[in-house]
Design a protein around this motif. Structure first.
Motif, PDB file in Angstrom:
ATOM      1  N   ALA A 296      20.109  23.359  27.571  1.00  0.00           N
ATOM      2  CA  ALA A 296      20.223  24.796  27.243  1.00  0.00           C
ATOM      3  C   ALA A 296      21.682  25.181  27.007  1.00  0.00           C
ATOM      4  N   LEU A 297      22.565  24.725  27.905  1.00  0.00           N
ATOM      5  CA  LEU A 297      23.988  25.043  27.763  1.00  0.00           C
ATOM      6  C   LEU A 297      24.555  24.449  26.479  1.00  0.00           C
ATOM      7  N   ILE A 298      24.228  23.173  26.191  1.00  0.00           N
ATOM      8  CA  ILE A 298      24.751  22.509  25.000  1.00  0.00           C
ATOM      9  C   ILE A 298      24.188  23.154  23.735  1.00  0.00           C
ATOM     10  N   ALA A 299      22.912  23.550  23.776  1.00  0.00           N
ATOM     11  CA  ALA A 299      22.286  24.182  22.613  1.00  0.00           C
ATOM     12  C   ALA A 299      22.989  25.479  22.234  1.00  0.00           C
ATOM     13  N   ILE A 300      23.595  26.154  23.241  1.00  0.00           N
ATOM     14  CA  ILE A 300      24.349  27.382  22.962  1.00  0.00           C
ATOM     15  C   ILE A 300      25.797  27.047  22.626  1.00  0.00           C
ATOM     16  N   ALA A 301      26.396  26.106  23.378  1.00  0.00           N
ATOM     17  CA  ALA A 301      27.826  25.824  23.252  1.00  0.00           C
ATOM     18  C   ALA A 301      28.194  25.223  21.902  1.00  0.00           C
ATOM     19  N   VAL A 302      27.382  24.289  21.404  1.00  0.00           N
ATOM     20  CA  VAL A 302      27.737  23.600  20.153  1.00  0.00           C
ATOM     21  C   VAL A 302      27.775  24.561  18.960  1.00  0.00           C
ATOM     22  N   PRO A 303      26.730  25.352  18.710  1.00  0.00           N
ATOM     23  CA  PRO A 303      26.823  26.282  17.574  1.00  0.00           C
ATOM     24  C   PRO A 303      27.878  27.363  17.763  1.00  0.00           C
ATOM     25  N   VAL A 304      28.091  27.812  19.026  1.00  0.00           N
ATOM     26  CA  VAL A 304      29.143  28.814  19.262  1.00  0.00           C
ATOM     27  C   VAL A 304      30.503  28.220  18.931  1.00  0.00           C
ATOM     28  N   LEU A 305      30.761  26.985  19.405  1.00  0.00           N
ATOM     29  CA  LEU A 305      32.030  26.316  19.107  1.00  0.00           C
ATOM     30  C   LEU A 305      32.257  26.222  17.611  1.00  0.00           C
ATOM     31  N   MET A 306      31.265  25.740  16.877  1.00  0.00           N
ATOM     32  CA  MET A 306      31.428  25.538  15.442  1.00  0.00           C
ATOM     33  C   MET A 306      31.554  26.854  14.690  1.00  0.00           C
ATOM     34  N   ALA A 307      30.812  27.864  15.146  1.00  0.00           N
ATOM     35  CA  ALA A 307      30.885  29.176  14.472  1.00  0.00           C
ATOM     36  C   ALA A 307      32.244  29.833  14.696  1.00  0.00           C
ATOM     37  N   VAL A 308      32.743  29.774  15.941  1.00  0.00           N
ATOM     38  CA  VAL A 308      34.043  30.388  16.257  1.00  0.00           C
ATOM     39  C   VAL A 308      35.158  29.725  15.468  1.00  0.00           C
ATOM     40  N   LYS A 309      35.179  28.393  15.475  1.00  0.00           N
ATOM     41  CA  LYS A 309      36.230  27.692  14.756  1.00  0.00           C
ATOM     42  C   LYS A 309      36.139  27.928  13.253  1.00  0.00           C
ATOM     43  N   ALA A 310      34.926  27.903  12.726  1.00  0.00           N
ATOM     44  CA  ALA A 310      34.758  28.124  11.285  1.00  0.00           C
ATOM     45  C   ALA A 310      35.228  29.520  10.883  1.00  0.00           C
ATOM     46  N   LEU A 311      34.907  30.523  11.691  1.00  0.00           N
ATOM     47  CA  LEU A 311      35.316  31.892  11.385  1.00  0.00           C
ATOM     48  C   LEU A 311      36.834  32.041  11.428  1.00  0.00           C
TER      49      LEU A 311
END
Length: 602
Positions: A296-311
């Protein structure tokens, strides 16, 4: 003993077999080789458990990243690197600092770590994967594009940033103990190592290769190339920098050496194999148990990480002048965590900033983000390719322009002409306004500058004032005329060689005082006619004589038409005029649709 010997051969066979099977399949599916190698590693290791423990394999495979950076360094002369300094220290530093601070706040705000651990985790996650990004750029053929160069600048600064980040871990990890060296001393050692590398590259490496080259021992040259790469990597790693940075500096120092191409050819096979092994090892290192326990934590952390960095990357690229499409490409290329994050998290765990389990969790997040990057990059490329009505732009970069020949236009006609000039050892500056052609030509080794040849500032930037000949090879008649008129008005003494559209266009170009013009289909048509004549039984000499006679009469007719008008010179076609006008009188009736009483396209 037998089991050790079997393991020695079994593991390489499994790894090579995985690469051989996975890479072609994933490339055929359009997913890229990187994802194929990752999938092979996951299947061989975590799923089938055919190979246990990837630490040693990953340590060896990291040499692929080292060799990759060396080859990239060979392509970047010091002057080119100096030209990129604003992107490296401006764009790169902005990305690391902004991404690091935002991710630190997110980790700390979520209550996962204390402020010290959150600071290390945030800046560790801010680093991207050099190996993944550069391999994807290579797959797309975009290494020499403007967005490829800006992406590389960000990655290069991230490699530099690992030194202060490791020093930060040392400072934060001090709890009553004393460090062996202060951060200032560590930075001083790193700077001394870099200066030593530059000195050795300037005064020692080229003479060494000259001595080895005189012996003619091919294997000694290969050994020397590997020695330089690995020695440079080890030196900078011992000084606290990354191995990849050492190899990159060695490549830059040899970029102007006459042995550059031979070194690149020697290193390339090792680079490709070890880099593939690196991606497989990343797949082997994925801890499925950690992922399952924290799904659950990884499922949230991975897309958040990639979205934040991409933005963040998209925003700073737009602010710094990138086009929208380039900013998107960079953002979807660099949103993942990087291999240097592994080093930082392991060091932080050893310093007591967070537990081994937390380090494994962070490494799993980084690994999954790396695994998803080929897919995000592919999606980004597909979306941009399908956008209707938006013309792609590239930044105009004329570093190193200025040759004896300035060629404007690089479609099929220009490509053939340029090969003759380059094969004879001539330098050619090529200007084209098609981003696709610029990127495609870069994959074949051509150096093309993006720019509009109808603009005077572009022609000046491309070195028209240094050019002995300007070759206009654009395929549209109106564009060709516009360029010729512009050059004639601003540089009346420049020698112009121009691709002509048809006979009428040739006459118009001669009226503009063009030194040489050639109809785009004339030579190929003559050759085709000669070969057809030979196919009907004529000898090669007979067909050649006929072709040369046609060429002579056509040239004389053009000269007369330029002086007296389009109707002049009809008698040169044949002893008796023929309408409609072919080049020679047909002996038998020819079934053809007459669209004109003139044959200007001949």
């Amino acid at each position: 003993m037998a089991s050790a010997t079997e393991a020695l051969f079994a593991q390489p066979l499994l790894l090579l077999g995985g690469a051989v099977i996975a890479a072609p399949i994933f490339r055929k599916l359009g997913l890229g080789t990187v994802l194929g190698y990752l999938a092979a590693g996951v299947v061989i290791g975590p799923i089938l458990h055919l190979i246990g423990g990837s630490g040693e394999i990953l340590a060896v495979a990291e040499l692929g990243v080292v060799l990759l950076l060396f080859i990239i360094g060979l392509e970047l002369k010091p002057s080119r690197l100096w030209h990129m300094r604003r992107d490296i220290f401006g764009l790169g530093s902005s990305q690391v600092v902004l991404s690091g601070l935002v991710l630190t706040l997110l980790v700390y705000g979520a209550g996962l770590l204390d402020w010290r651990g959150a600071l290390v985790a945030g800046f560790g996650l801010a680093l991207s994967s050099t190996a993944f990004a550069l391999q994807l750029l290579d797959d797309y053929g975009d290494m020499n594009s403007r967005y490829g160069q800006r992406s590389f600048s960000i990655l290069l600064f991230q490699d530099l940033a690992i030194v202060p980040l490791l020093a930060m871990v040392s400072v934060l990890g001090l709890q009553g103990g004393e460090a062996q060296h202060s951060p200032l001393i560590e930075v001083g050692i790193a700077l001394a190592a870099v200066i030593g590398m530059i000195f050795a590259g300037r005064y020692l490496l080229t003479p060494m290769f000259q001595i080895i080259g005189r012996t003619g021992a091919r294997e000694a040259m290969i050994a020397a190339a590997l020695f330089v790469v690995l020695g440079s990597a080890y030196l900078l790693q011992a000084a606290g920098l990354s191995m990849a940075m050492g190899a990159f500096l060695a490549g830059v120092m040899l970029a102007e050496s006459s042995y550059r191409h031979e070194l690149e050819a020697d290193i390339e096979p090792f680079r490709g194999l070890l880099l593939a092994l690196f991606f497989i090892a990343v797949g082997l290192s994925m801890e499925l148990e950690v992922i399952i326990d924290n799904v659950a934590l990884i499922a949230i952390a991975v897309p958040v990480l990639m979205a934040v960095k991409a933005l963040i990357i998209f925003s700073i690229c737009r602010v710094s002048g990138s086009s929208r499409s380039d900013a998107i490409r960079i953002a979807v290329l660099l949103p993942q965590g990087g291999e240097f994050g592994f080093v930082l998290f392991t060091t932080a765990a050893a310093a007591g900033l967070f537990s081994g389990a937390q380090s494994s969790l962070l490494i799993s997040i980084v690994t999954l983000s790396m695994a998803l990057t080929p897919l995000t990059a592919l999606i980004g490329q597909r979306l941009l390719a399908r956008e209707a009505g938006e013309k792609e732009e590239m930044d105009e970069d004329f570093e190193g322009a200025g040759s004896d020949v300035l060629m404007v236009g690089f479609s099929r006609f220009g490509q053939v002409a340029a090969q003759i000039l380059l094969a004879s050892g001539r330098d050619v500056t090529i200007l084209d306004d098609s981003p696709d052609r610029v990127r495609q030509a870069a994959t074949f080794g051509f150096r093309i500058y993006f720019g509009d040849g109808t603009r005077l500032d572009m022609l000046r930037a491309a070195g028209i004032e240094k050019a002995k000949i300007v070759a206009v090879c654009t395929h549209r008649k109106d564009i060709t005329d516009k360029i010729v008129d512009l050059i004639r008005s601003e540089y009346p003494d420049v020698r112009l060689f121009v691709r002509s559209y048809d006979r009428i266009h040739s006459l118009e170009l001669r009226a503009r005082d063009v030194e040489y013009e050639l109809r785009e289909t004339f030579e190929s048509g003559l050759l085709f006619g000669r070969r057809t004549l030979e196919g009907l039984g004529a000898t090669e000499d007979e067909a050649y004589e006929v072709g040369e006679d046609i060429r002579r009469r056509d040239d004389e007719r053009l000269r007369l038409q330029a002086q007296e008008g389009i109707l002049a010179g009809r008698e040169l076609i044949h002893k008796r005029p023929v309408k409609p006008e072919p080049l020679i009188k047909p002996k038998k009736p020819v079934h053809a649709v007459e669209t004109s009483t003139e044959a200007p396209a001949a």
